[in-house]
Design a protein around this motif. Structure first.
Motif: not given
Length: 156
Positions: A57-62, A86-103
């Motif tokens: 879900i987070p990668p698809v939302l991103l 989208s600009a407001l939520t994009m970094p938060t969604i990206a941080a929600s992605v599991k793995g290296k991208l979120g970290d």
């Protein structure tokens, strides 16, 4: 004839002003959105996204937010509400992605908050959280005004 020339000039200036406000609102959304993932609001959204049993879900939302920004700006070269949200939520969604991208996104956002807390707080606010909330609020207020003005002026 002179009146129609003046009207056209005024309308052109209004359209440029609306476009400038839209881009200023988008810039504030980028700043506020970048600061949000390590704040209470970003953590709340990340927690909500983490409740879902599907890790895709987070990668698809991103991807959807990236596409929304691209399409919204491509249509009329002006960021409207879809691009700003989208600009407001994009970094938060990206941080929600599991793995290296979120970290990585979480680390960058935390480093930025630490920098702001370190040297900008004496100029602007005592807390980067206050700065982020101010940027988010200003962005949303400006976006609301821009969309109303652009519809009234016939821009959008």
């Amino acid at each position: 004839m002179a009146k129609s020339g003046v009207k056209a000039a005024v309308k052109a200036v209004q359209q440029k002003g609306i476009k400038g406000l839209a881009w200023a609102s988008f810039a504030l959304a980028v700043v506020g959105g970048t600061l949000a993932p390590q704040m209470f609001l970003g953590k709340l959204i990340q927690g909500f996204l983490g409740l879902w049993p599907w890790p895709w879900i987070p990668p698809v939302l991103l991807a959807a937010t990236i596409v929304a920004v691209g399409i919204d700006i491509f249509i009329d070269l002006t960021p409207n509400q879809a691009a700003i949200w989208s600009a407001l939520t994009m970094p938060t969604i990206a941080a929600s992605v599991k793995g290296k991208l979120g970290d990585t996104v979480s680390g960058w956002c935390q480093a930025l908050l630490d920098q702001i807390d370190g040297w900008l707080h004496t100029w602007i606010t005592d807390s980067s959280t206050g700065l982020a909330i101010a940027c988010i609020a200003a962005s949303l207020i400006m976006a609301r005004r821009v969309v109303k003005k652009s519809k009234a002026a016939g821009v959008a």
